[in-house]
Design a protein around this motif. Structure first.
Motif, mmCIF file in Angstrom:
data_model
loop_
_atom_site.group_PDB
_atom_site.id
_atom_site.type_symbol
_atom_site.label_atom_id
_atom_site.label_comp_id
_atom_site.label_asym_id
_atom_site.label_seq_id
_atom_site.Cartn_x
_atom_site.Cartn_y
_atom_site.Cartn_z
ATOM 1 N N GLN A 218 0.858 -1.182 0.000
ATOM 2 C CA GLN A 218 0.000 0.000 0.000
ATOM 3 C C GLN A 218 0.898 1.237 0.000
ATOM 4 O O GLN A 218 1.650 1.473 0.933
ATOM 5 N N TYR A 219 0.823 1.999 -1.081
ATOM 6 C CA TYR A 219 1.639 3.210 -1.137
ATOM 7 C C TYR A 219 0.918 4.363 -0.453
ATOM 8 O O TYR A 219 -0.309 4.416 -0.459
ATOM 9 N N GLU B 6 0.608 7.484 -4.825
ATOM 10 C CA GLU B 6 0.897 6.888 -6.118
ATOM 11 C C GLU B 6 0.509 7.900 -7.184
ATOM 12 O O GLU B 6 -0.672 8.120 -7.429
ATOM 13 N N ARG C 25 6.207 7.254 -6.462
ATOM 14 C CA ARG C 25 5.489 6.586 -5.389
ATOM 15 C C ARG C 25 6.183 6.830 -4.073
ATOM 16 O O ARG C 25 7.405 6.844 -4.003
ATOM 17 N N VAL D 270 6.464 5.417 -0.190
ATOM 18 C CA VAL D 270 6.122 4.276 0.667
ATOM 19 C C VAL D 270 5.943 4.759 2.104
ATOM 20 O O VAL D 270 6.456 5.808 2.479
ATOM 21 N N SER E 123 4.988 9.527 7.453
ATOM 22 C CA SER E 123 5.407 9.704 6.064
ATOM 23 C C SER E 123 5.435 11.199 5.754
ATOM 24 O O SER E 123 4.512 11.917 6.126
#
Lengths: 303, 263
Positions: A2-3, A6, A26, A28, A187
């Protein structure tokens, strides 16, 4: 897998101007991803599409696996954004800025108050919680913007030039906070044109220019691949030196008043050059991301 | 594009409204003063000073004192001013100089909710100002109750009407100075010619026809009727006019603002 993001062939056009021209990447979970580029490269336009500020002209974009076209609200409620301009609310106090922002995310009052307290501690502004925003210094404001973007416990933090215009002390303050967040697994998507910032914070990055991606990779790998280990800079090179560099077929850049030699040989080459061609004004240093950046995007002014 | 606008408007506009209320609560002591003092000034100048010259006025076959005649018009003017200035200058400052809307757009809010919240806040300011003015004017016995209480919901409707058109101007003006134009060409004529300080019947016929087109004419008619306690079916027409005005300019303001800010 699951990014977090994207982006596929992302495009953005303003009238006749193509700001983003087919960008794919992308992100991660848990990584800090950087978008680098000179002014007008399309960095801000790219991230504005990701947080739903401006609609995309073409391409496909998923955030948290959700399509941005249909599930924008769900996406928006799970990200935190530090915009480039100061969008703090000057009509409100420091603490109110956080609490009012929490309401936009439908966070209940008590929870918001507690969260605001925590965040003010995190950015070391708890002693100024009743101050007006306009009384804060530039560095304090930027920290407050950062705190505000964390009010909803985002799964993705988007930062548009987070330290532009800050003094060195404030920059380091912001970096430390960001490193702390990254170590907790948040992230991060970041745009910057400070190469030291990108080297320090980003796990992976892209360098953009004219709306396109020029290169993509880890900072160190990009340096090795495009520049090498060392850089020798010669101020005021003479013709003999130029001839030597050319005869050896060394990768170099001639700026007229300055010659830059990229290489793997480091010490040996430097000793040769400095002993034989330039006693003064010759320096050996490690290759940096800035060398990659300038090599790829050129040295002309962007205005 | 239309689809986006229709689904983007949810009750979240209340969050934007709440933001403005929070700011109002910080500065209410200052915001409170104009609607408190302004009617007093006007009543003093026009009611006491001018009424000596004017005497009484014939309104719907009733003789009313001049002060009685203008008091409800002052309320209507205040409804117009509060919403119109809130959604022009104040909204423009938030949008353009303070980037408040930009900040909001980095949250689950959509631009339509932000603008709707702003306009409804404009209407709310009209209601607050009306309530304060009613307190002052009632003190002089110039409002007939309980009919007068209808002025409060009317203030909201009128506020939305003038707030919507104000926001429409905000969406199309290039700079804050440009507001001088709609104020000079739209607001000031209404202030003078909407049956505020003299009955529109005193105007030549062609001017009367123009006056009928102005939203303030209808608002003044309603505030005056409610204040006098004269409720009749003919008011439905004035109410319908204001409602229609809202139904045109509210969505138009949202649409134009979307056009201005979403690039």
């Amino acid at each position: 897998m699951q990014y977090i993001i994207e982006a596929e062939n992302l495009r953005k056009r303003f009238g006749d101007v193509v700001a983003v021209d087919g960008v794919s990447f992308r992100v991660v979970p848990g990584e800090c991803f950087g978008i680098l580029g000179p002014n007008g490269a399309g960095k801000t336009s790219t991230i504005r599409m990701i947080y739903g500020f401006s609609p995309m002209t073409g391409g496909h974009l998923k955030v948290f696996g959700l399509d941005i076209q249909g599930e924008l609200r769900a996406i928006k409620s799970r990200i935190g954004v530090c915009q480039q301009e100061n969008t703090l609310d000057p009509d409100l106090t420091v603490q109110q800025n956080l609490e009012v922002f929490a309401r936009y995310f439908d966070i209940p009052k008590n929870e918001a108050r507690e969260k605001a307290r925590e965040l003010l501690q995190f950015i070391a502004l708890d002693h100024r919680k009743n101050a007006k925003v306009t009384e804060l210094s530039g560095g304090m404001m930027r920290r407050l913007v950062l705190a505000r973007s964390l009010i909803n416990d985002p799964e993705l933090l988007i930062l548009d030039e987070p330290t532009t215009g800050l003094d060195p002390q404030s920059r380091h303050q912001v970096w430390e906070r960001l490193e702390e967040l990254r170590s907790k697994g948040l992230s991060i998507l970041l745009t910057t044109h400070y190469m030291d910032e990108a080297s320090r914070l980003c796990d992976r990055l892209i360098i953009m220019d004219h709306g396109r991606i020029l290169v993509q990779g880890k900072p160190l790998e990009l340096i090795r691949e495009h520049v090498g280990y060392d850089v020798i800079e010669v101020a005021g090179p003479n013709s003999k030196l130029r001839a030597y560099v050319q005869s050896r077929g060394l990768e170099h850049e001639d700026l007229g008043h300055r010659l830059i030699v990229y290489g793997q040989e480091g010490d040996t080459l430097f000793r040769t050059l400095s002993n034989q061609y330039c006693r003064e004004g010759c320096t050996l240093r490690m290759a940096t991301l800035e060398d990659v950046f300038l090599k790829l995007t050129g040295r002309e002014l962007r205005e | 594009m239309n689809g986006i606008i229709s689904i983007s408007l949810s009750k979240r506009f209340l969050r934007v409204w709440q933001r403005n209320l929070t700011v109002y609560q910080r500065i209410w002591k200052i915001s409170f003063i104009p609607p408190l003092l302004e009617p007093l000034f006007y009543l003093l100048a026009f009611g006491v000073g001018l009424s000596a010259l004017v005497g009484s006025i014939l309104y719907h076959d009733r003789e009313v004192s001049y002060i009685n005649f203008i008091a409800p018009a002052l309320i209507a003017i205040n409804i117009m001013y509060n919403a119109f200035f809130e959604n022009t200058y104040a909204s423009f400052v938030r949008m353009y100089y303070q980037k408040t809307f930009d900040g909001m757009m980095a949250t689950p809010l959509f631009i339509e909710e932000i603008i709707a919240g702003e306009i409804i806040w404009g209407g709310t300011k009209s209601v607050i100002a009306t309530a304060i003015m009613m307190g002052v004017i009632s003190f002089f016995g110039l409002i007939h109750y309980p009919h007068g209480l209808l002025l409060l919901p009317l203030a909201f409707l009128g506020g939305i009407a003038f707030g919507s058109i104000g926001m429409f101007f905000t969406a199309i003006v290039p700079s804050i100075e440009t507001f001088n134009l709609p104020i000079f060409l739209f607001v000031t004529p209404m202030f003078l010619f909407s049956g505020t300080f003299f009955p529109i019947e005193n105007l030549p016929l062609w001017a009367q026809k123009l006056a009928i087109l102005l939203p303030l004419t209808h608002l003044v008619k309603l505030t005056r009727s409610f204040s006098f306690g004269l409720i009749g079916a003919e008011l439905l027409w004035n109410f319908t006019y204001l409602l229609t005005f809202c139904l045109i300019f509210f969505p138009l303001a949202l649409f134009k603002m979307h056009h201005r800010l979403i690039k």
